[in-house]
Design an enzyme around this catalytic site. Structure first.
Site, short mmCIF file in Angstrom:
data_model
loop_
_atom_site.label_atom_id
_atom_site.label_comp_id
_atom_site.label_asym_id
_atom_site.label_seq_id
_atom_site.Cartn_x
_atom_site.Cartn_y
_atom_site.Cartn_z
N ASN A 190 59.68 25.00 43.81
CA ASN A 190 60.41 24.13 44.73
C ASN A 190 60.96 22.88 44.06
OD1 ASN A 190 57.47 23.77 44.69
ND2 ASN A 190 57.84 22.05 46.05
N HIS A 191 60.45 22.52 42.85
CA HIS A 191 60.97 21.34 42.15
C HIS A 191 62.01 21.67 41.09
CE1 HIS A 191 58.35 18.62 44.18
NE2 HIS A 191 57.26 19.22 43.76
N ASP A 235 51.49 26.30 36.63
CA ASP A 235 52.38 25.13 36.59
C ASP A 235 52.02 24.12 35.47
OD1 ASP A 235 52.45 26.49 39.07
OD2 ASP A 235 53.39 24.77 40.04
N HIS A 260 48.49 24.42 42.31
CA HIS A 260 47.86 23.73 41.17
C HIS A 260 46.35 23.88 41.17
CE1 HIS A 260 51.54 20.90 40.42
NE2 HIS A 260 51.89 22.16 40.67
N GLU A 273 57.76 24.15 36.63
CA GLU A 273 58.53 23.40 37.64
C GLU A 273 58.17 21.93 37.68
OE1 GLU A 273 57.93 23.43 41.69
OE2 GLU A 273 55.78 23.22 41.52
N ASN A 274 57.07 21.52 36.98
CA ASN A 274 56.62 20.12 37.05
C ASN A 274 56.53 19.44 35.69
OD1 ASN A 274 54.42 21.70 39.15
ND2 ASN A 274 55.76 20.11 39.99
N HIS A 283 52.08 27.18 42.46
CA HIS A 283 52.45 26.05 43.33
C HIS A 283 51.28 25.16 43.76
CE1 HIS A 283 54.37 23.49 46.30
NE2 HIS A 283 53.55 23.93 47.23
N HIS A 298 55.90 31.60 44.07
CA HIS A 298 55.62 30.18 44.20
C HIS A 298 55.52 29.85 45.68
CE1 HIS A 298 55.51 26.35 42.07
NE2 HIS A 298 56.08 25.83 43.14
FE FE2 Z 1 53.87 22.92 40.81
FE FE2 Z 2 55.69 23.80 43.59
#
Ligand code: FE2
Ligand code: FE2
Length: 264
Positions: free
Chosen positions: A67-68, A8, A179, A39-40, A177, A152
Site C-alpha cells: 500500500n506504500h 517488509d 510486520h 514497500e517501507n 503488511h 499484501h
Molecule cells: Fe509494510
Molecule cells: Fe503495507
C-alpha cells in the site's frame, strides 16, 4: 528451487541488515532466488532507484510492494524501465509499474512473482484480488510452474481464503503488511505453501517500524506527531521455500527469525 522471501524491509535498519547479512544467508541456505518486500524501505514508504540498485547488489532478485509503493512512484517510471520491481497488480487505474513478473535464473529456469493487495481495511481503489490472481496465475502457468504470490493484506481471513482459493494453482501465497510474523506456515492440500504474514526485516523494538514513544503518544494523547522510523532491535523475518522442479508444488516452507546486533 530454493527461494528466500523477506518480509517488509523497513527503513535504514532493514537496509543495513541486508547489506551486512544477506550474502551469508543466501550462501548458508543455498538460496537460488531471493524476493524481498520493500514497500517501507525509503524512510518507511516505498523504494527509490538508488536503494533498488543496492538491493540487487546485496542479492535480492525481485522486489515486491504494497500500500506504500506509490508514495515513491519514480522507481516505476524510470527510463529504461526497471525490471522485477513490483507494486500491487490490482491497483485500479494505476498505469505506472508492473504487478507481476517472470524472472529467469542464470540456468534458464523461470519463476513468476505476483504482487496483490487485500481489500479488507484498505482505502485504495482495488480490483478483486481473487479474480485478478486467478487470471494472472493461469496466464503465467504457460511459462512456468513456479509462481509466488505476495499478498499484501491486513486481514488473516482474506489471506487464508486467497491461499486456499489458489491452492494447487501457485507454489506459494505469502502474506505481508502487518510486520508481525505469524507461526502458521504450512503446505495446503494441493501443494501451495502458505503463511499469513512473513513479518518484517527491520527494527523489532518499535511500533511495527516506527519509534515507539511517538506512536504511544498518539494512542495515549491523540498527539499528531510525525512518526519517524526506528532502528532498535535489528530483526530479519523471512521464509525459505523449497519448490518441486517439475510440478511447481511446494515441498517445504521454513520460517526465519533472526535478531542482530549492529557493529557500532
Ligand atoms: Fe509494510
Ligand atoms: Fe503495507
Amino acid at each position: 528451487m530454493r527461494i528466500l522471501f523477506l518480509g517488509d524491509v523497513f527503513g535504514s535498519c532493514g537496509k543495513r541488515i541486508l547489506a551486512e547479512h544477506l550474502p551469508e544467508i543466501l550462501s548458508e541456505h543455498a538460496i537460488e532466488v531471493c524476493i524481498a518486500n520493500a514497500e517501507n524501505v525509503a524512510g518507511g514508504k516505498g523504494i527509490t532507484l538508488n536503494i533498488l540498485k543496492k538491493f540487487h547488489k546485496y542479492g535480492v532478485d525481485i522486489v515486491t510492494g504494497g500500500n506504500h509503493s506509490m508514495s515513491r512512484p519514480e522507481v516505476f517510471t524510470e527510463t529504461p524501465p526497471q525490471k522485477h520491481v513490483l507494486r500491487p497488480l490490482n491497483l485500479r487505474h494505476e498505469e505506472r509499474g508492473e504487478g507481476s513478473t517472470v524472472f529467469t535464473l542464470s540456468d534458464g529456469r523461470k519463476i513468476g512473482v505476483i504482487n496483490l493487495c487485500g481489500r479488507t481495511y484498505f482505502n485504495e481503489d482495488l480490483e478483486c484480488p481473487f479474480t485478478v490472481a486467478k487470471a494472472i496465475a493461469q496466464h503465467m502457468a504457460v511459462e512456468t510452474a513456479h509462481i509466488i504470490v505476495d499478498f499484501h493484506a491486513e486481514a488473516t481471513s482474506e489471506k487464508v481464503c486467497l491461499a486456499n482459493y489458489l491452492d494447487g494453482r501457485v507454489s506459494a501465497v505469502l502474506g505481508t503488511h502487518t510486520h508481525v510474523q505469524t507461526a502458521d506456515e504450512r503446505i495446503l492440500p494441493k501443494g501451495t505453501a502458505y503463511i499469513s504474514d512473513v513479518g518484517m526485516t527491520g527494527p523489532e523494538d518499535s511500533a511495527i517500524g516506527m519509534k515507539l514513544k511517538q506512536v504511544i503518544d498518539r494512542f495515549v494523547n491523540q498527539a499528531h506527531v510525525r512518526f519517524q522510523p526506528a532502528s532498535a532491535g535489528p530483526m530479519l523475518n523471512g521464509v525459505i521455500l523449497e519448490i518441486d522442479e517439475s510440478t511447481g508444488k511446494a515441498t517445504a516452507i521454513q520460517r526465519l527469525y533472526q535478531r542482530y546486533r549492529f557493529k557500532s
